[in-house]
Write a protein that holds these residues in place. Structure first.
Motif, short mmCIF file in Angstrom:
data_model
loop_
_atom_site.label_atom_id
_atom_site.label_comp_id
_atom_site.label_asym_id
_atom_site.label_seq_id
_atom_site.Cartn_x
_atom_site.Cartn_y
_atom_site.Cartn_z
N ARG A 1 0.84 -1.19 0.00
CA ARG A 1 0.00 0.00 0.00
C ARG A 1 0.88 1.24 0.00
O ARG A 1 1.98 1.23 0.54
CB ARG A 1 -0.88 0.01 1.24
N PRO A 2 0.40 2.34 -0.55
CA PRO A 2 1.17 3.59 -0.47
C PRO A 2 1.20 4.08 0.97
O PRO A 2 0.29 3.77 1.76
CB PRO A 2 0.40 4.54 -1.38
N CYS A 3 2.22 4.84 1.31
CA CYS A 3 2.28 5.42 2.66
C CYS A 3 2.68 6.89 2.56
O CYS A 3 3.23 7.33 1.56
CB CYS A 3 3.22 4.64 3.57
N ALA A 4 2.37 7.62 3.62
CA ALA A 4 2.66 9.05 3.65
C ALA A 4 3.10 9.46 5.04
O ALA A 4 2.61 8.91 6.03
CB ALA A 4 1.42 9.84 3.24
N LEU A 5 4.00 10.42 5.10
CA LEU A 5 4.43 11.06 6.34
C LEU A 5 3.76 12.42 6.40
O LEU A 5 3.90 13.22 5.46
CB LEU A 5 5.95 11.22 6.37
N ILE A 6 3.03 12.66 7.47
CA ILE A 6 2.30 13.92 7.62
C ILE A 6 2.78 14.62 8.88
O ILE A 6 2.69 14.07 9.97
CB ILE A 6 0.78 13.68 7.68
N THR A 7 3.29 15.83 8.71
CA THR A 7 3.74 16.62 9.86
C THR A 7 2.59 17.51 10.33
O THR A 7 1.72 17.89 9.54
CB THR A 7 4.96 17.47 9.51
N GLY A 8 2.60 17.83 11.62
CA GLY A 8 1.55 18.67 12.17
C GLY A 8 0.18 18.02 12.06
O GLY A 8 -0.82 18.68 11.77
N ALA A 9 0.13 16.72 12.32
CA ALA A 9 -1.08 15.95 12.04
C ALA A 9 -2.14 16.03 13.13
O ALA A 9 -3.20 15.44 12.99
CB ALA A 9 -0.69 14.48 11.82
N THR A 10 -1.91 16.78 14.20
CA THR A 10 -2.90 16.82 15.27
C THR A 10 -4.05 17.79 14.99
O THR A 10 -5.11 17.65 15.58
CB THR A 10 -2.25 17.20 16.62
#
Length: 65
Positions: A7-16
């Motif tokens: 599956r594709p994956c992603a890194l998300i900053t400031g995710a709150t």
């Protein structure tokens, strides 16, 4: 949740909150596994659990300044 490496994956900053939270929801909805980064552990853990339950995706959290 079983980890899937096809599956594709992603890194998300400031995710709150804000745009980061919106991106996290949208990408989870599209089938991405996620790495969520932020400073607030409880909020990230809550978001991760909600995304996993709602979209059946794998979410890892990274707590850092």
């Amino acid at each position: 949740m079983e980890k899937s490496y096809d599956r594709p994956c992603a890194l998300i900053t400031g995710a709150t909150s804000g745009i980061g939270a919106a991106f996290a929801s949208r990408l989870a909805q599209k089938g991405f596994d996620l790495f969520l980064h932020g400073r607030r552990q409880k909020e990230l853990m809550d978001r991760a659990k909600n995304l996993e339950k709602t979209y059946h995706t794998t979410v890892e959290i990274i707590i850092a300044e």
